[in-house]
Design an enzyme around this catalytic site. Structure first.
Site, short mmCIF file in Angstrom:
data_model
loop_
_atom_site.label_atom_id
_atom_site.label_comp_id
_atom_site.label_asym_id
_atom_site.label_seq_id
_atom_site.Cartn_x
_atom_site.Cartn_y
_atom_site.Cartn_z
CG PHE A 112 -0.22 0.35 2.57
CD1 PHE A 112 -0.39 1.75 2.95
CD2 PHE A 112 0.59 -0.41 3.26
CE1 PHE A 112 -0.11 2.25 4.17
CE2 PHE A 112 1.01 -0.03 4.34
CZ PHE A 112 0.85 1.34 4.93
CE LYS A 113 4.89 1.01 4.76
NZ LYS A 113 6.12 0.34 5.57
CG ASP A 114 3.94 0.37 -4.26
OD1 ASP A 114 5.24 0.51 -3.65
OD2 ASP A 114 3.98 -0.75 -4.72
#
Length: 494
Positions: A112-114
């Site tokens: 999700f950090k993308d």
């Protein structure tokens, strides 16, 4: 839109200054001075938007057009999401027994950090090109932060990134996602030490104020407001996907279940709530349960040690974004937050004031999941749906299975199961590895070893200086990139 510190001692700054800052000068975290409020008509209008369009609408509320014109902002966000594998960027899977899983992991690194880092990287490059400046990003990682940060800045001419990873302590896939990126501005160091040991040289670099200022050192952890801002969109998209109708009065409530480590996603949810989104938030943690204890008992205190779990990215002792949550719930009482956080910093133990604890427990529900709970949730989801959950997503699924409710519910899924093959095998499941992950094992890798007994700080300084000299030569500058009035930032942990 102006930003202030949660501790009240840093004045007001604009988005650009906030972007290039980590902790505020008084040790607090930056937050918008005012949280925009959205009316029913706006929510109804937004309900038909795609995820990228939602991100654009939300970012335009927090980034003024004089800093980034709206058309430019739109282009930057489009560029940020251009490499995502799913056409919708994120995707809701509707499974049996009302289990709705919002897949936030369709970016390059399957995490999700993308989502937030790809946007943050675009915002940084925009201002750096505009100001003709250069920054040095320094990241210590034992999980997904390193690879997401790398992908957000790879090939960018105004940024060099230096990543320290603990050799052999990341999963093989996580390590390969970093070491196979062969770009001139990417510098990977494989340190023979643990996560605490790799943090030490990074802290020394930032503590050398003259060096940090000269080479514009910064980091990309979730103290950065830009990451929180983008993550607000997760909650709006989840709500619009799961709400049965927006034609009723009052609007229906949707429960959002958030796997929680450092607290960035739960902070974004609290802001969405404050903006008028009718959601009920659940923070679900693993055996490292400081947030659960805080919600249930007002006990914001460290345990004796971090407990290694299957949901390793959530093995966090100090969820620094809770400071933002407490600031919101205190009515922006910076004096109170300063007092509480200084007490916590000194003693690593804090009992919340009764009124603040009451507001927190009214705002958040919470749950803790053991490794056994995680494995059972992974197994049940596979048996009922032939759908593989990563152990972090399974923390949310555990809550869903153990807390049945008629209210519409959405579980956030922060990572793909493909990155956690050992956890799948431990749950008796068979990993499904996509070709692009398999391809990593035969790609060229590049990293610099840092051996025990070696002066790691000096090795990093020499490479940082060399990278700055290369940028000076390429840009035609006669002097170092320092003294450019870019505020440096704290240390990243993953």
């Amino acid at each position: 839109m102006e930003y202030i510190s949660t501790r009240g001692g840093a004045g007001t700054v604009d988005f650009e200054r906030t972007l290039f800052s980590g902790f505020a000068s008084d040790g607090g975290l930056f937050m918008p001075k005012h949280i925009p409020s959205l009316d029913r008509d706006t929510l109804r209008k937004w309900s038909s938007l795609s995820y990228p369009e939602l991100v654009k609408e939300l970012c335009s509320l927090f980034i003024t057009a004089d800093l980034v014109p709206r058309s430019t902002l739109s282009d930057l966000i489009d560029s940020a999401f251009s490499r995502f594998r799913h056409k919708d960027v994120i995707h809701l899977s509707r499974l049996k027994d009302g289990l709705n899983v919002l897949e936030l992991w369709h970016g390059v690194t399957y995490a999700f950090k993308d989502l937030s880092l790809s946007c943050t990287g675009q915002f940084l490059q925009y201002f750096l090109e505009k100001r003709q400046k250069h920054v040095t990003v320094v990241v210590g990682t034992s999980g997904d932060t390193g690879s997401s940060a790398i992908e957000s800045v790879r090939g960018q001419k105004n940024m060099d990134i230096f990543v320290l990873l603990p050799k052999g302590l990341c999963t093989q896939i996580q390590e390969l996602q970093m070491t196979t990126v062969i770009e001139d501005n990417i510098h990977i160091f494989a340190a023979h030490g643990n996560s605490d040991e790799i943090d030490m040289p990074i802290k020394e670099l930032f503590a050398d104020v003259d060096f940090a200022r000269k080479y514009n050192l910064m980091s990309l952890n979730s103290v950065n407001w830009s990451r929180i801002m983008v993550q607000i969109a997760h909650h709006f998209y989840a709500y619009f996907q799961c709400a049965p109708s927006l034609d009723t009065t009052p609007l229906p409530v949707v429960e959002i279940v958030v796997p929680t480590g450092g607290g960035g996603n739960i902070t974004a949810g609290c802001i969405a709530q404050k903006m008028g989104l009718p959601i009920r938030l659940v923070a679900v943690v693993n055996s490292n349960d400081i947030i659960h204890r805080t919600v249930q008992h007002g006990d914001f205190s460290l345990s004796e040690s971090v407990k290694p779990t299957l949901a390793s990215a959530m093995d966090i002792q100090e969820p620094y974004n809770m400071e933002r949550v407490l600031w919101l719930l205190s009515g922006s009482d910076s004096r109170l937050i300063k007092t509480l956080m200084e007490q916590f910093s000194a003693s690593k133990s804090l009992k919340l004031p009764e009124d603040l604890h009451r507001k927190l427990s009214e705002t958040l529900r919470s749950c803790s999941a053991s490794d056994e709970d995680i494995s059972r949730a992974m197994q049940r989801c596979w048996e009922e749906n032939h759908y593989l959950l990563c152990p972090h997503s399974a923390v949310a699924a555990h809550y869903h299975y153990s807390h049945p409710d008629s209210m519409p519910r959405c579980c956030l899924a922060p990572a793909s199961a493909v990155k956690f093959q050992d956890a799948l095998l431990e749950a008796g499941l068979v990993p499904q590895v996509p070709p692009e992950i398999t391809a990593l094992t035969v790609m060229e890798t590049r990293s610099t070893p840092l051996q025990r007994g070696q002066d790691w700080v000096q090795a990093l300084k020499e490479r940082i200086e060399a990278a700055a000299q290369r940028w000076e030569a390429q840009s035609g500058r006669l002097g170092p990139p320092g003294q450019q009035e870019i505020t440096r930032q704290g240390v990243t942990q993953a």
